[in-house]
Design a protein around this motif. Sequence first.
Motif, PDB file in Angstrom:
ATOM      1  N   TYR A 155      56.120  30.863  23.141  1.00 48.68           N
ATOM      2  CA  TYR A 155      55.685  31.461  21.838  1.00 48.68           C
ATOM      3  C   TYR A 155      54.909  32.621  22.392  1.00 48.68           C
ATOM      4  N   VAL A 156      54.204  32.693  23.050  1.00 45.17           N
ATOM      5  CA  VAL A 156      53.420  33.671  23.495  1.00 45.17           C
ATOM      6  C   VAL A 156      54.305  35.138  23.525  1.00 45.17           C
ATOM      7  N   ALA A 157      55.474  34.684  24.476  1.00 44.93           N
ATOM      8  CA  ALA A 157      56.433  35.970  24.718  1.00 44.93           C
ATOM      9  C   ALA A 157      56.908  36.442  23.317  1.00 44.93           C
ATOM     10  N   ALA A 158      57.187  35.552  22.421  1.00 46.30           N
ATOM     11  CA  ALA A 158      57.749  35.911  21.024  1.00 46.30           C
ATOM     12  C   ALA A 158      56.830  36.665  20.090  1.00 46.30           C
ATOM     13  N   GLN A 159      55.701  36.035  20.212  1.00 47.44           N
ATOM     14  CA  GLN A 159      54.647  36.356  19.131  1.00 47.44           C
ATOM     15  C   GLN A 159      53.221  37.042  19.377  1.00 47.44           C
ATOM     16  N   GLY A 160      53.098  37.202  20.934  1.00 46.90           N
ATOM     17  CA  GLY A 160      51.976  37.646  21.167  1.00 46.90           C
ATOM     18  C   GLY A 160      50.820  36.571  21.803  1.00 46.90           C
ATOM     19  N   ARG A 161      49.991  36.937  22.426  1.00 50.37           N
ATOM     20  CA  ARG A 161      49.147  35.783  22.970  1.00 50.37           C
ATOM     21  C   ARG A 161      48.394  35.149  22.050  1.00 50.37           C
ATOM     22  N   ALA A 162      47.747  35.558  21.312  1.00 49.82           N
ATOM     23  CA  ALA A 162      46.918  35.056  20.091  1.00 49.82           C
ATOM     24  C   ALA A 162      47.551  34.267  19.336  1.00 49.82           C
ATOM     25  N   ALA A 163      48.573  34.772  18.471  1.00 50.82           N
ATOM     26  CA  ALA A 163      49.503  34.394  17.475  1.00 50.82           C
ATOM     27  C   ALA A 163      50.220  33.225  18.377  1.00 50.82           C
ATOM     28  N   GLY A 164      50.858  33.406  19.189  1.00 49.54           N
ATOM     29  CA  GLY A 164      51.792  32.564  19.979  1.00 49.54           C
ATOM     30  C   GLY A 164      51.187  31.226  20.347  1.00 49.54           C
ATOM     31  N   THR A 165      49.739  31.403  20.798  1.00 50.69           N
ATOM     32  CA  THR A 165      48.960  30.160  21.266  1.00 50.69           C
ATOM     33  C   THR A 165      48.612  29.506  19.950  1.00 50.69           C
TER      34      THR A 165
END
Length: 253
Positions: free
Chosen positions: A46-56
């Motif tokens: 999820y972090v790879a797809a959306q970025g650290r904050a949003a993916g987490t």
Amino acid sequence: MPVRESVTRTSALVRHNLLLMLREPGPLLSRMILPLVFLTLLRPLYVAAQGRAAGTEQAVVGTLVTFSLLALSISGGAILTERLGRTWDRLRGTSVHPAEMLVGKAVPVFVALLAQQLLIIGFGVCAFGVSVPHPLPLLGVLLSWSATLLGLGALAGVLVRSMGELSAAYDIGGMLLSSLGGALVPLAVLPHWVAAVAPISPGYWAVRGLRAALAGDIRTSVAASGTLLAVALACGALASVRLRGRGGRLVAL
């Protein structure tokens, strides 16, 4: 006093059902541990797809909603076990009121469901730095979602006829409601028709409420909590009707 006697009986039933749950801790432990493993392994995707904050956030919310729906096995199994064991029939002739039996069964399950969700949120905060700037709205959503799960599980527990049917109900139903709600995959990347029907899933309102609470959107989180409570009341009412036979008596099957 009748009220005091009712409270005493209900408290005894709560303690008894809690002990029964703790004597067979396997299902409860699996629902506590597996979400943490799932969250740890899937978060990098999820972090790879959306970025650290949003993916987490997506990983935490998605894991919470998905595995709490799978935990319907706890609430549904608690009701179905009593039906298959004819416990309702044996208690019917005693001084225990049907409402006391249901409350005694519901309270430990509710605590277990809420504990699972708090564990996932706490793990997200401690391990991955999830920010919870507004804990009270978040707690409100978690309480409402736990009540919804309790109602859904009770309804499943009174409708199915065997443990096999219950297993199929929470496996298939849990994944379906979770997927429709956008827990595992954001609705924005799913087919349009999924987003159109998503609001019929309680999982959608849980995801919406959790994200709003984490973002500090009080109005949206309160609206989502209200919807979840309405679903909980509807499911609880249907389950109570199903459990009651003619003359308001409980039926076993």
